[in-house]
Design a protein around this motif. Sequence first.
Motif, PDB file in Angstrom:
ATOM      1  N   ARG A   6       1.237 -12.556  -3.126  1.00  0.00           N
ATOM      2  CA  ARG A   6       1.373 -12.852  -4.556  1.00  0.00           C
ATOM      3  C   ARG A   6       2.587 -13.753  -4.813  1.00  0.00           C
ATOM      4  N   ASP A 115      -7.192  -9.994  -5.336  1.00  0.00           N
ATOM      5  CA  ASP A 115      -6.317 -10.257  -6.478  1.00  0.00           C
ATOM      6  C   ASP A 115      -6.243  -9.056  -7.416  1.00  0.00           C
ATOM      7  N   ALA A 118      -4.112  -6.417  -5.798  1.00  0.00           N
ATOM      8  CA  ALA A 118      -2.695  -6.784  -5.849  1.00  0.00           C
ATOM      9  C   ALA A 118      -2.120  -6.519  -7.242  1.00  0.00           C
ATOM     10  N   GLU A 119      -2.894  -6.842  -8.283  1.00  0.00           N
ATOM     11  CA  GLU A 119      -2.430  -6.578  -9.637  1.00  0.00           C
ATOM     12  C   GLU A 119      -2.291  -5.086  -9.890  1.00  0.00           C
ATOM     13  N   ASP A 122       0.843  -3.882  -8.193  1.00  0.00           N
ATOM     14  CA  ASP A 122       2.033  -4.275  -8.942  1.00  0.00           C
ATOM     15  C   ASP A 122       2.233  -3.382 -10.171  1.00  0.00           C
TER      16      ASP A 122
END
Length: 129
Positions: A6, A115, A118-119, A122
């Motif tokens: 990222r 993606d 990963a979000e 986070d």
Amino acid sequence: MALSEREQQVLRDLEKQLHADDPSLAGSMRPAGGERRPSPRHIGAGVALLLVGLSVVIGGVAVGHGIVSILVGLGGFALAVWGVSLMLTTVEDGAGGGAASGSGRGSSSWGRFMDRNAERWDRRRDTRD
């Protein structure tokens, strides 16, 4: 400490934005060696051509003495030189925008899946802090 995927993507996006906003500044900030690197595919293909070329040269010597032997030897030498020149070629790092540079990752279903994960990661990490 290595950057996460990222963080690398964010840096690539910032670099693209800098190139779009101020190309002269972006050009002056380029490292002295440029962003060119040897391509593993070119190295592999070059080594293969070099080995085939040397084999053809040896085969030309083994055929005998005559014009055919000389032509086969020259052909093998040409293949070997082509292989070495292919090994020495470099490619732009990240300029192609293809899968090798990682910028096309979000277009595939696997890329979208990664993606989203990963979000989520986070968000979880931010809520714990």
